[in-house]
Design an enzyme around this catalytic site. Structure first.
Site, PDB file in Angstrom:
ATOM      1  N   ASP A  51      18.892  -0.277  50.188  1.00 42.22           N
ATOM      2  CA  ASP A  51      17.757  -1.138  50.809  1.00 42.22           C
ATOM      3  C   ASP A  51      16.774   0.076  51.227  1.00 42.22           C
ATOM      4  OD1 ASP A  51      19.565  -0.120  52.752  1.00 42.22           O
ATOM      5  OD2 ASP A  51      19.363  -2.126  53.900  1.00 42.22           O
ATOM      6  N   TRP A 197      38.262  44.768  42.750  1.00 40.64           N
ATOM      7  CA  TRP A 197      39.453  45.261  42.350  1.00 40.64           C
ATOM      8  C   TRP A 197      40.365  45.727  43.468  1.00 40.64           C
ATOM      9  CZ3 TRP A 197      41.308  50.220  42.580  1.00 40.64           C
ATOM     10  CH2 TRP A 197      42.216  50.696  41.923  1.00 40.64           C
ATOM     11  N   ASP A 365      52.256  49.833  30.539  1.00 40.78           N
ATOM     12  CA  ASP A 365      51.159  50.450  29.487  1.00 40.78           C
ATOM     13  C   ASP A 365      51.762  51.941  29.067  1.00 40.78           C
ATOM     14  OD1 ASP A 365      48.931  51.179  28.397  1.00 40.78           O
ATOM     15  OD2 ASP A 365      47.579  50.964  30.182  1.00 40.78           O
ATOM     16  N   LYS A 474      54.323  41.115  30.208  1.00 43.21           N
ATOM     17  CA  LYS A 474      53.205  41.261  31.032  1.00 43.21           C
ATOM     18  C   LYS A 474      51.889  41.243  30.274  1.00 43.21           C
ATOM     19  CE  LYS A 474      51.430  44.273  34.774  1.00 43.21           C
ATOM     20  NZ  LYS A 474      51.640  45.667  35.315  1.00 43.21           N
ATOM     21  N   ASP A 476      48.336  41.795  30.258  1.00 40.77           N
ATOM     22  CA  ASP A 476      47.221  42.315  31.072  1.00 40.77           C
ATOM     23  C   ASP A 476      45.852  42.268  30.426  1.00 40.77           C
ATOM     24  OD1 ASP A 476      46.011  44.004  33.070  1.00 40.77           O
ATOM     25  OD2 ASP A 476      47.412  45.740  32.514  1.00 40.77           O
ATOM     26  N   MET A 477      44.715  42.696  31.066  1.00 40.77           N
ATOM     27  CA  MET A 477      43.350  42.239  30.573  1.00 40.77           C
ATOM     28  C   MET A 477      42.493  43.062  31.592  1.00 40.77           C
ATOM     29  SD  MET A 477      40.302  40.161  31.203  1.00 40.77           S
ATOM     30  CE  MET A 477      39.157  39.572  30.145  1.00 40.77           C
ATOM     31  N   ASN A 478      42.097  44.359  31.181  1.00 40.17           N
ATOM     32  CA  ASN A 478      41.408  45.368  32.094  1.00 40.17           C
ATOM     33  C   ASN A 478      40.337  45.616  32.003  1.00 40.17           C
ATOM     34  OD1 ASN A 478      43.704  46.608  33.645  1.00 40.17           O
ATOM     35  ND2 ASN A 478      44.824  46.831  31.627  1.00 40.17           N
ATOM     36  N   CYS A 524      47.998  39.000  34.114  1.00 36.96           N
ATOM     37  CA  CYS A 524      47.621  40.304  34.662  1.00 36.96           C
ATOM     38  C   CYS A 524      46.304  40.282  34.238  1.00 36.96           C
ATOM     39  CB  CYS A 524      48.618  41.229  34.498  1.00 36.96           C
ATOM     40  SG  CYS A 524      48.177  42.781  35.427  1.00 36.96           S
ATOM     41  N   ASP A 546      46.391  44.984  42.249  1.00 36.71           N
ATOM     42  CA  ASP A 546      46.962  46.511  42.152  1.00 36.71           C
ATOM     43  C   ASP A 546      47.148  47.127  43.164  1.00 36.71           C
ATOM     44  OD1 ASP A 546      47.180  46.263  39.565  1.00 36.71           O
ATOM     45  OD2 ASP A 546      45.517  47.518  38.881  1.00 36.71           O
TER      46      ASP A 546
END
Ligand code: DGJ
Length: 724
Positions: A51, A197, A365, A474, A476-478, A524, A546
């Site tokens: 209203d 990071w 790695d 594991k 990973d993607m850096n 990761c 890390d």
């Protein structure tokens, strides 16, 4: 749990302690009624201020535009007069950006529908229900379905949106957010998780001012820096008091999470895919599904919000068979050797580790192609037999002879310019023809929007996994995405790449866990850049950061555990001085901090002193003693060094309240200090508990607390068991 109130044209979604209300206005607009504490048996339509001007056309008044700019909308749109953040922006082939959704009907169903190609919470017909609200835009021929789900025994609610082209011409979705919540301001403060990071997910709390305050990523991942979580809290909210409205995204790519306070002191809270780097062409007959947002309301502070997320994710998101299992205690060679290892070094580590009760060796790695540093070979997923003489199978068998399992590191989404894969398929890298491809860590990103790329990489990695008895991966993607371009997409679909990339990652992870169900997958991303609810659908644990320094980890793990179950937090004991910050902390503290997570080691165990090796054995024992409790129990944050400057404390209480564990770390010692009383939480007040040989009632422990002595020296920790 979900019902339609025909008389008042209102949908009511009730969880145990909350109500979410939606109303249909003028048979056309889908408006937001209420989200908060449970309200039953009441007509809530007065909350819409129907209203008060400006009113709508159907009410025979003129000010539709102004009405749209203040009405609480479930899915606000661009172009018709709502100047707050929109959730949907659609461009027609004629180039106009506007849509007008009109309510068409609804369906209430048992269970929880699957979201095509996306991770999402799941539920059965007996423990969850879903409301679908159907709307359409006649001019575009667009059908929009708003989805809302609730779960028995949980105060969480999920939302997503499906857009279908039912017309004869394509249109372009330029923006689609999955959730919008409009409500009056209550002096809200906004909590988010910020960092960088090696410094991920620190809790940030700021007052909410006028205008738009958001956290976002358009890096192609949920990111180290900002996180797909926000909460609005009433002033003074603590762990156990105050109201909390939280949103978390079940998605691993670009996102925006925003709170906007407007001229009328109302607040619009939104979350979804970031519109930067996003457009989607929807051809007639095609469908687009927006990822899911989980919403939690708590009127008992942040602690209740946290436990609601933890329980929901353990019961309705994470699918891994390892979720409720004690994970093997692993030792990872990354901080021990970086790229400088061979099979002999790995076996030396495994030998010493196996004697101390460590159960799995993870080769990080550097095991493939010609990789001896971070500048080559990503994409060449075959074993470097010059490094690992005798090959992978022999190494794994030798590790198994020591009574240990074997795990391996991969980074499937990446390609090194110096690699055989790049030589063979330069077009597989994400790139804009004619421009230099952005390099980061000397690598390019593979175009995971393309099925043949995902499949090609998968086949190589699957061959390695089949070639030996591998128990853990594991992933990973850096690096982040940039110079966005795909050779497989036409010009008017290039804007789809960032989003198409993410389901590509999901598709490969799905294949991996389907073909290798016995493998424990840990995600990761350069530490914790992709620690999000989307990834938890595929892996029960994610490497958190890390930065393995125990003191730095207090804030990182506190922020992470604000939303995600502690059983998902990848946490290891590492060497001192710490490689990220150079700090030296007691070995015991490093172990106690890593116990609030998956637990493992990341150091050259062959170089530990005899005394430290004894401590490893003690930590292994503690892990076996407490992991069931830590993994499955309720988490309570008792004190935060970020607030008090001196000490940190959390506890885990078994669901039965039979048993609990208190963690305390004196981060900074103080001269002339007395002992501290730490007030416990979550116990049964009536029960008697034993703490360090003395009995107390739960009430005493929660009111008066447990006494912890002042210690000489920084960084001293204590774990105290409470038994009932
Ligand atoms: C980043 C990860 O977070 C580290 O643990 C390690 O696996 C390196 N990448 C290897 O390149």
């Amino acid at each position: 749990m979900i019902r339609y109130d025909e008389k008042n044209k209102a949908f009511l979604l009730n969880t145990e302690n909350t109500t979410y209300g939606i109303a249909v206005v003028d048979d056309r607009y889908v408006e937001h009624l209420w989200y908060g504490a449970k309200i039953e048996g009441e007509n809530l339509r007065y909350l819409l201020r129907e209203d008060e001007g400006p009113l709508t056309l159907a009410q025979k008044k003129r000010e539709t535009g102004a009405f749209l700019d203040c009405a609480p909308m479930e899915l606000p749109e661009t172009g018709m007069g709502d100047y707050r953040e929109s959730a949907l922006c659609v461009r027609s082939v004629a180039g106009h950006r506007a849509s007008e959704l009109v309510y068409m009907g609804y369906e209430i169903m048992k269970g929880k529908p699957h979201l095509e190609g996306l991770p999402a919470t799941w539920g059965s017909e007996s423990d969850s229900s879903t409301l679908k609200i159907f709307c359409k835009d006649a001019l575009l021929g667009m059908k929009v379905t708003l989805l809302y789900s609730v779960f028995n025994g949980s105060d969480a609610l999920t939302r997503s949106v499906i857009v279908e082209n039912k017309g004869t011409e394509p249109f372009y979705i330029e923006k689609i957010l999955s959730a919008c919540l409009d409500m009056d301001d209550r002096g809200f403060e906004m909590i988010s998780l910020a960092g960088s990071w090696a410094r991920e997910r620190h809790i940030q709390r700021i007052p909410l001012g006028y205008g738009r305050q958001n956290v976002a990523s358009f890096k192609g991942e949920s990111s180290h820096q900002e996180h797909p979580f926000i909460a609005l809290v009433t002033p003074g909210t603590t762990q156990d008091t105050g109201e909390v409205y939280a949103m978390n995204f079940v998605y691993s790519g670009n996102f925006i999470a925003q709170a906007e306070k407007n001229q009328f002191d109302s607040v619009r809270m939104t979350m979804g895919i970031h519109p930067e780097e996003f457009t989607w062409k929807l051809e007639p007959g095609d469908t687009f599904t927006a990822p899911e947002v989980v919403m939690v309301y708590s009127e008992e502070g942040l602690g209740k919000m946290t436990r609601t997320f933890h329980d929901l994710y353990r019961e309705h998101l994470i699918r891994s068979p390892y979720l409720h299992q004690k994970r093997p205690i692993l030792i990872n060679n990354w901080e021990a050797t970086y790229f400088d290892f061979d099979e002999k070094k790995l076996l030396e580590i495994a030998k010493d580790a196996s004697q101390l009760g460590i159960e799995m060796l993870v080769m990080d790695d550097g095991w493939f192609g010609k990789r001896s540093y971070d500048d080559s070979s990503l994409g060449d997923w075959y074993v470097n037999e010059e490094k690992l003489k005798g090959g992978l199978c022999e190494l794994v068998e030798n590790v198994k002879k020591l009574g240990m399992k074997f795990g391996i590191w991969v980074e499937p989404e990446m390609i090194s310019p110096e690699s055989e894969l790049y030589e063979a398929h330069p077009d597989w890298a994400i790139q804009i023809p004619g421009r230099d491809i952005t390099q980061s860590r000397a690598q390019y990103v593979l175009d995971f929007s393309r099925e043949e790329v995902v499949d090609g990489v998968y086949e190589m990695i699957a061959k390695v996994l089949k070639s030996a008895d591998i128990s853990y991966v594991k992933w990973d993607m850096n690096r982040q995405l940039a110079t966005l371009g795909s050779y497989a997409l036409p010009a008017d679909r290039q804007g789809e790449l960032s989003h198409r990339y993410v389901p590509g990652v999901y598709r490969m992870q799905e294949r991996l866990i389907t073909d290798f169900p016995e493998i424990l997958l840990e995600n990761c991303s350069g530490g914790g850049a992709r620690f999000d609810a989307g990834m938890l659908y595929y892996s029960p644990q994610i490497w958190c950061s890390d930065d393995t320094d125990a003191i730095e980890r207090l804030a990182i793990q506190e922020g992470t555990a604000l939303v995600y179950p502690v059983s998902t937090i990848g946490a290891h004991v590492s060497v001192c001085p710490n490689h990220a910050v150079g700090r030296t902390t007691p070995f015991e503290t490093r172990g106690d901090v890593a116990l609030l997570g998956t637990f493992g080691y990341e150091l050259d165990i062959t170089k530990l002193s005899a005394e430290e090796k004894e401590q490893v054995k003690e930590q292994v024992e503690k892990y076996h003693k407490y992991n069931d409790l830590i993994r499955e129990g309720d988490y309570y944050r008792l004190a935060s060094v970020a607030d008090n400057g001196y000490y940190d404390s959390w506890m885990i209480v078994d669901k039965t309240k039979d048993r609990a564990l208190l963690f305390y770390v004196q981060v900074r010692a103080r001269a002339n200090a007395k002992s501290r009383f730490i007030r416990l939480a979550g116990l049964d007040p009536e029960r008697r508990y034993t703490v360090e040989g003395r009995e107390y009632t739960g009430n005493t422990l929660m009111q008066a607390g447990v006494r912890v002595p002042a210690e000489f020296g920084d960084f001293k920790s204590r774990l105290i068991e409470i038994t009932g």
